[in-house]
Design an enzyme around this catalytic site. Structure first.
Site, PDB file in Angstrom:
ATOM      1  N   SER A  56      65.951  34.597  41.853  1.00 27.03           N
ATOM      2  CA  SER A  56      65.894  34.328  43.291  1.00 27.03           C
ATOM      3  C   SER A  56      67.220  34.406  44.039  1.00 27.03           C
ATOM      4  CB  SER A  56      65.265  32.956  43.543  1.00 27.03           C
ATOM      5  OG  SER A  56      63.884  33.003  43.265  1.00 27.03           O
ATOM      6  N   LYS A 103      70.643  27.090  51.856  1.00 31.03           N
ATOM      7  CA  LYS A 103      69.224  27.275  51.555  1.00 31.03           C
ATOM      8  C   LYS A 103      68.469  25.955  51.743  1.00 31.03           C
ATOM      9  CE  LYS A 103      66.184  29.154  47.915  1.00 31.03           C
ATOM     10  NZ  LYS A 103      66.116  29.776  46.574  1.00 31.03           N
ATOM     11  N   SER A 122      63.405  34.062  45.982  1.00 29.99           N
ATOM     12  CA  SER A 122      63.046  33.131  47.024  1.00 29.99           C
ATOM     13  C   SER A 122      64.145  32.920  48.065  1.00 29.99           C
ATOM     14  CB  SER A 122      62.691  31.772  46.396  1.00 29.99           C
ATOM     15  OG  SER A 122      63.827  31.197  45.765  1.00 29.99           O
TER      16      SER A 122
END
Length: 492
Positions: free
Chosen positions: A179, A77, A155
């Site tokens: 998330s 990420k 997210s």
């Protein structure tokens, strides 16, 4: 069946037996990554680094006794700082930022021989539930049922899309209010948010420091156990990291939960709860009961205050954490006009660099921390947080081993369909997930079934603090009972 579709377990066994090399496995994923451009999952590709790491992994595998993640291609990420590689938190304000250091999590993964394919898309500074606030543009859900493009959730939307679309074997995510778990649910994969303090936050770009926690996003529960083993552990560089021994998570997957008590929170039966979500929850309850668990209704009376408390605390911490992005030391700096001073530089840089959702949360956070409103909002939210934590403590003290609840209030929705007129509509996606972050508890999302439209839906299990081993075993039982093996039809 090409190697990029494999699980960590299958790839590990094939690598150890010499049936495939780490270089070939990595090439399979790099090919899938390049073919998967339409998913918008990868935003900084690192094929040279990947192949270099794969060659080193092959050498290590030949020597024998390599760690489980040796040679496994992963996506990282964009919130994790990776040395010499763009780390932007999907924000314009960090354009061009390449850290001179490596986050603790990625350092641990690389020490175990893992391979980094590249950095993954996400909501800007992890603020969002649909991956639409990214400066790179949205990531897209690999699941498709009509002409619409669906959100992969947020997210960690890029991580979810990459794992579900088989662009990588597994990926890192972070979870501040859901998330990891919400995007995992929207894409039909497994995601675990560990206990706060189980995984180091050092080198992860902060959103809300008392809530953020990194974790794995994988194709199976077994993979999550292997991956978490490598990520977890004490880190003296992170003052909130717990000096607690890390058990063998994979060995804990016995598949036996006879006599365990599963709590069902009555407050989660919200008015107007989607009937398919409700039916799925009932189905999950029956699966765990059939496996020999005792089902017990519990009360978490302060749950209804979790969402408002979260949306006071998280923006307050964000407004403080994001004050450092000012155009002075690194990242974007606005062009200044004649007569502009340092104040104008701050204002113009932040106005240009931050997207609308981040600006909204910074302003909200600054407001609730301001002198006249600190007690009315921030202090009150902190007190509510303590009550929410106590609700869970009382349930666990009464003998509950894990809690079963829905992960999301719906299946994946179309990009642009929510939150454009009213941001609160988007915030409601976090209704089942934020309680865990406020209480610091571990939670795991397991895909259970497809809804009537053919989209994946999941359930989450909530565990006792530091009991990721027991939690993963409960998740393993649910996964085996559900038998979810559906994959998205490749359209990209």
């Amino acid at each position: 069946m090409s190697a990029n579709t494999w699980t960590i377990e299958k790839a590990r066994d094939a690598l150890r037996k010499g049936e495939i090399s780490a270089v070939d496995l990595t090439m399979s994923c790099l090919t899938a990554m390049d073919a998967g451009e339409a998913l918008g999952a990868f935003v900084h590709k690192t094929p040279e680094i990947a192949l270099e790491q794969a060659r080193a992994a092959d050498a290590r595998l030949k020597q024998g006794d390599a760690p489980s993640l040796c040679g496994i291609p992963l996506g990282i990420k964009d919130l994790f700082c990776t040395k010499g590689v763009g780390s932007q938190a999907a924000s314009g304000i960090l354009k061009g930022f390449k850290p001179e250091y490596e986050s603790t999590v990625t350092s641990k993964l690389f020490a175990d021989g893992a391979v980094m394919l590249g950095k993954l898309n996400m909501d800007e500074f992890a603020m969002g539930s649909s991956n639409e606030s990214s400066v790179y543009g949205p990531a897209v859900n690999p699941w498709k049922i009509d002409e619409r493009k669906l959100t992969p959730g947020g997210s960690s939307g890029g991580s979810a899309a990459a794992v579900a679309g088989d662009l990588c074997i597994a990926a890192t995510g972070t979870d501040t209010g859901g998330s990891i778990r919400q995007p995992a649910a929207f894409t039909g994969i497994v995601g675990i948010k560990p206990t706060y303090g189980r995984v180091s936050r050092w080198g992860i770009i902060a959103y809300a420091s008392s809530l953020d926690q990194a974790g794995p996003m994988t194709k199976t529960v077994g993979d999550a156990a292997i991956f978490l083993q490598s990520m977890a552990g004490h880190d003296p560089k992170d003052s909130t990291s717990a000096d607690i021994a890390v058990p063998d998570f994979e060995a804990a997957l016995t598949g036996d939960i006879r006599g365990k008590v599963i709590g069902i929170p009555k407050e989660y039966r919200l008015d107007g709860l989607n009937e398919e979500v409700s039916a799925l929850w009932d189905k999950g309850i029956e699966m765990l009961r059939a496996a020999g668990a005792e089902i017990r209704e519990i009360s978490l009376p302060h749950s209804k205050y979790a969402l408002p408390a979260y949306y006071v605390i998280a923006p307050a911490e964000a407004s403080s954490n994001l004050a450092r992005y000012d155009g002075v030391r690194y990242g974007h700096r606005a062009k200044l006009g004649p007569g502009d001073g340092i104040t104008e530089m701050y204002e113009k840089t932040r106005a240009e660099g931050f997207g609308p959702e981040v600006q909204r949360r910074i302003m909200l956070g600054t407001y609730v921390l301001s002198a006249g409103f600190y007690d009315a909002y921030y202090n009150r939210a902190r007190k509510v947080r303590a009550l929410i934590k106590r609700d869970f403590e009382l349930a666990f003290e009464a003998g509950v081993d894990a809690i079963l609840a829905p992960t999301t209030p719906s299946a994946a929705f179309g990009l642009g369909e929510q939150g454009s007129a009213d941001p609160v509509e988007m915030y409601l996606n976090d209704v089942f997930t934020v309680t865990l972050n406020l209480a610091g508890l571990p939670g795991v999302q397991v895909p259970v079934a497809l809804n009537r439209d053919g989209l994946p839906m999941g359930l989450q299990l909530i565990g006792r603090p530091w009991d990721e081993a027991g939690l993963l075993n409960h998740a393993y039982v649910l996964e085996q009972a559900a038998g979810f093996v559906a994959k998205p039809q490749k359209w990209w």
